[in-house]
Design an enzyme around this catalytic site. Sequence first.
Site, short mmCIF file in Angstrom:
data_model
loop_
_atom_site.label_atom_id
_atom_site.label_comp_id
_atom_site.label_asym_id
_atom_site.label_seq_id
_atom_site.Cartn_x
_atom_site.Cartn_y
_atom_site.Cartn_z
N LYS A 1 39.89 -11.01 -19.27
CA LYS A 1 40.65 -12.25 -19.44
C LYS A 1 39.85 -13.36 -20.13
O LYS A 1 40.42 -14.30 -20.68
CB LYS A 1 41.18 -12.74 -18.09
CG LYS A 1 42.12 -11.76 -17.43
CD LYS A 1 43.52 -12.30 -17.24
CE LYS A 1 44.46 -11.22 -16.73
NZ LYS A 1 45.78 -11.70 -16.40
N ASP B 1 57.97 -2.93 -13.24
CA ASP B 1 58.92 -3.60 -14.13
C ASP B 1 58.79 -3.08 -15.56
O ASP B 1 59.78 -2.93 -16.28
CB ASP B 1 58.72 -5.11 -14.10
CG ASP B 1 57.37 -5.51 -14.65
OD1 ASP B 1 57.33 -6.04 -15.78
OD2 ASP B 1 56.35 -5.26 -13.97
N ASN C 1 36.26 -7.56 -10.34
CA ASN C 1 36.20 -8.64 -9.35
C ASN C 1 36.98 -8.25 -8.12
O ASN C 1 38.19 -8.10 -8.15
CB ASN C 1 36.77 -9.93 -9.94
CG ASN C 1 35.86 -10.49 -11.02
OD1 ASN C 1 34.64 -10.33 -10.97
ND2 ASN C 1 36.45 -11.13 -12.01
N GLY D 1 49.84 -9.18 -21.50
CA GLY D 1 48.98 -9.82 -22.50
C GLY D 1 47.98 -8.84 -23.11
O GLY D 1 47.78 -8.80 -24.32
N SER E 1 31.76 10.01 -19.29
CA SER E 1 31.38 10.75 -18.08
C SER E 1 31.92 12.16 -18.16
O SER E 1 33.14 12.37 -18.20
CB SER E 1 31.95 10.04 -16.85
OG SER E 1 32.02 10.93 -15.75
N GLN F 1 39.39 -17.99 -13.41
CA GLN F 1 37.95 -18.04 -13.64
C GLN F 1 37.64 -18.11 -15.13
O GLN F 1 36.72 -18.81 -15.56
CB GLN F 1 37.27 -16.80 -13.04
CG GLN F 1 37.24 -16.79 -11.52
CD GLN F 1 36.33 -15.71 -10.98
OE1 GLN F 1 35.22 -15.54 -11.47
NE2 GLN F 1 36.79 -14.99 -9.97
N ALA G 1 55.07 -1.82 -8.66
CA ALA G 1 55.26 -3.04 -9.48
C ALA G 1 55.71 -2.59 -10.86
O ALA G 1 55.16 -3.01 -11.88
CB ALA G 1 53.95 -3.83 -9.57
N ASN H 1 41.55 -13.56 -12.16
CA ASN H 1 40.60 -13.54 -13.26
C ASN H 1 40.90 -14.58 -14.33
O ASN H 1 39.97 -15.13 -14.92
CB ASN H 1 40.56 -12.13 -13.87
CG ASN H 1 39.98 -11.11 -12.89
OD1 ASN H 1 39.18 -11.47 -12.03
ND2 ASN H 1 40.38 -9.87 -13.02
N SER I 1 45.07 -17.36 -9.27
CA SER I 1 43.96 -17.29 -8.31
C SER I 1 42.99 -16.23 -8.75
O SER I 1 41.98 -15.99 -8.13
CB SER I 1 44.45 -16.92 -6.92
OG SER I 1 45.82 -16.85 -6.87
#
Lengths: 328, 328
Positions: free
Chosen positions: B58, B218, B318, B190, B33, B91, B216, B88, B86
């Site tokens: 994932k 860490d 998602n 990961g 873009s 799923q 977050a 990705n 709960s």
Amino acid sequence: MSDKKYCISYEDVQKAVERIKPEAHVTQVMTSKTMNGFAGRELFFKCELFQKVGAFKFRGAYNAICSLLEKTEDKSNLKVVTQSSGNFGQGLSLAAKLKGVPTFVVMQNTAPQIKIDSVKGYGATVVLSQPGEKNWIDMRNKVAKEEGAVFLSSSQNPDVIAGQGTMAIEFLEQVPYLDAIVASICGGGMIAGICIAAKHIKPNIKIYAAEPLNADDCAKSFAAGKRIPLPHGPPNTIADGLVASVGENTWPIIKDHLTDVITVTEDEIMKATKLIWERVKLCIEPSAGVAVAAVLSDKFKALPKDMKKVGIILSGGNVDLSKLSTWF
Amino acid sequence: MSDNKKYCISYEDVEKAVERIKPAAHITQVMTSKTMDSFAGRQLFFKCELFQKIGAFKFRGAYNVIRKLVDNAEDKCKVKVVTHSSGNFGQAVALSSQLLGIQAFVVMQSISPQIKVDAVRGYGATVVFCERGEKARQEMADKVAEEEGAIFLSSAQHPDVIAGQGTMAVELLQQVPDLDAIVASVSGGGMVAGICIAAKHIKPSIKIYAGEPINADDCAKSFAAGKRIPLPGPPNTIADGNVASVGYNTWPIIKDYLEDVVTVSEEEIIQATRLMWERVKICIEPSAGTAVAAVLSDKFKAIPKDVKKVGVILSGGNLDIPKIAALF
């Protein structure tokens, strides 16, 4: 096949393909198993939201500017004017900027600031008119006269229509076995261009126009066999790109080539638009969602099953995201 | 090539993963873009993992680990897997298991949104509810593992999951061989670890950056301290895919290979996400926006200009539309 009664021919679309080649994107086609599941058919999404200025209108605008320059002796004095609150204004601004032609875009003073800024951002001079169709047209005529600018209609100019038709040539090169193409309809420039191009390449292909029920001039016209424009006053639909009526140049093409019109409710439009955002992850604007809603409609689902592969034009992706919280 | 014995995976594991996932995973496109380039001051190449199966990268890791289990099992029908997620990964495990014909259990907190529960069930997995909290999730997963004879799959620490995620870097460097850097958001690590092993093998001089919510952070703290410092408790960030802490398998890889961590504020994440929707027209989730925000940050802009071509992983798409609408 005689095209003399129409404002353009297939050859005009072929010329447009060559004219826009240096600048327009050949947009990709996407598929989605999820959407196929919902539609009960194989869907092919022509991603015009990835076109320059985020909408298919760039094709017609650029073709029209190039064609106009070819016909103009004194190119350095050429100026153009249009009236548009949306994608055509942006498309023309960019097209004209690329060719060094000054542009005036007449917008109503009630247009969202974000759209005014977008058009300015592409280099056009924005002229604001009072709200209402008559004021809009009067201002456009005034600018045309005072500036010596050539008026380019966003959907009735033949070079604009031919430019829009180029997407059908691309589409049928990308997916030659399409049984049908579905596109949303406003002034009819896109649909008319698609009709001329697609029906020439594949005469038995079916073309469907998708329209908001709240702006159903094409549906009424098609049923009556004569052009019946919307009554005065802008229609009330979330599909803000679809508020004009089918025009004098596009109607004859649509009358003869279109297979049918599918009207959809506001609720269906929003649901379909949301589905594409969520499942296909493409940020389409509601006017594009109309075409998706049409394919998901009961009327379309009832069509014979031999119509397996359906092309859907995702016409644009210019959404005012700050409105989302009012929609959902 | 250097001794990989100290890491849980090697480049060869990623190569094997490429072959394993080939029948099922999409080779996702790279988008560019001009608008985003001008905001970043560099050439950006967006790896569109939002178009991956289940709408997130994932799927690569999940399919790799499950396929390997199935290939190595004596009786494939008896293979069962369990995970807690709960999001990705849940799923991804569900769909991978469905494609490979094995049973999957996904432990989800009882407060999980219905849409996520339905998504996992839609892919054929059994949802098992647990109380809130990391401890409760793991305990339930362990219980299911024991009672059902199911193998527990960690969403970020399982070596075959990490190797699977690394396949995206192999692809990206085939698509854009002269990348100077890759930026990806980090949670359990990961994806970043997999990218490090793969990309640094193919192009040792490439720089890998992790984007992270400051809420977050860490990874940032760990990287600065030279030792793993997990988050003290569940973080408060809109990037709901970036809430875990870098783990015991991913940390050693990140510690040695990562160039730097770029932390971004909630506001920056929302802004970047919105920009991608508006300008690039693709519906990324906020956790993907973290990587975009990192590239647009002052810290990244200050990096030497010889880092010209930057790959940005758009990790997923998602999201809950009403929730994102409230942010824009």
